[in-house]
Design an enzyme around this catalytic site. Structure first.
Site, short mmCIF file in Angstrom:
data_model
loop_
_atom_site.label_atom_id
_atom_site.label_comp_id
_atom_site.label_asym_id
_atom_site.label_seq_id
_atom_site.Cartn_x
_atom_site.Cartn_y
_atom_site.Cartn_z
N ARG A 90 -0.55 13.15 7.55
CA ARG A 90 0.81 12.63 7.38
C ARG A 90 1.84 13.75 7.28
NH1 ARG A 90 0.41 7.21 3.57
NH2 ARG A 90 -0.98 6.05 4.97
N ASP A 199 10.70 -0.49 -3.63
CA ASP A 199 9.72 0.41 -3.03
C ASP A 199 10.35 1.79 -2.91
OD1 ASP A 199 6.93 -0.04 -1.29
OD2 ASP A 199 8.06 1.76 -0.76
#
Length: 204
Positions: A90, A199
């Protein structure tokens, strides 16, 4: 007659001059296009080398620990040791975007931005490491616990106010928050309730 020949000679010389200039111009254009193509090929080769290097990089356990500690300190995201490969893959996205050649360079860059008070890269870092998996009634056991244990406890504690508030953290696009709402709607007919869904990822 000599004058006419002289004029013809001058005209011929002018035509030759034009032809020479035209040939030079075409030659210059050709050379420019040739150089441009060589430059494009060079850039493509450099890109290939850069990507080959990126995909051969290894994230050391020591550096993984530093990234993990940073993520936990600034967001509460806990990365287990078995997530090393996941984190490496990532973070490679950020290395590509910033044209950095190693994970060490990226860590130093990230720390430097934080020291300067610029948190934009920290946000990018947290965005790439957070998992945006979301669907309705994900983790069935959690919803069974909500239905059988948590809701009865909340009802008991909220007898007077009859208002129940729930925070659905890390809810991505909101599937979990809506799932909670469906459970509450079935079991809290006599109570008011509200749900806050949030979030840490800025892209969801």
């Amino acid at each position: 007659d000599n004058y006419r020949k002289a004029l013809e000679l001058v005209k011929e010389l002018e035509e030759r001059k034009k032809m020479t200039e035209l040939a030079k111009l075409k030659s210059d254009e050709f050379l420019k296009k040739y150089r441009d193509e060589l430059e494009k090929i060079k850039k493509v080769e450099e890109e290939q080398k850069f990507f080959q290097k990126l995909f051969s990089l290894k994230l050391s356990p020591e550096l993984f620990k530093k990234f993990s500690e940073l993520a936990y300190k600034d967001s509460g995201i806990y990365l287990k040791e078995n997530k090393l490969m996941l984190l490496a893959n990532r973070l490679r996205k950020r290395l590509m975007s910033l044209r950095l050649g190693s994970y060490e360079e990226y860590y130093e860059y990230l720390q430097e931005q934080i020291r300067k008070g610029n948190l934009d890269e920290l946000v990018e870092f947290l965005d790439v490491i957070s998992t945006n998996e979301t669907y309705f009634f994900r983790n069935t056991k959690h919803f069974l616990a909500l239905q059988n244990k948590i809701i009865p406890t909340l009802i008991e504690k909220r007898k007077k106010t009859k208002h129940i508030r729930i925070w659905s953290a890390a809810s991505s696009i909101g599937a979990e928050a809506y799932s909670i709402a469906m459970v509450l709607d079935d079991f809290l007919n006599l109570h008011q309730w509200s749900i806050l869904g949030t979030d840490i990822n800025t892209e969801v």
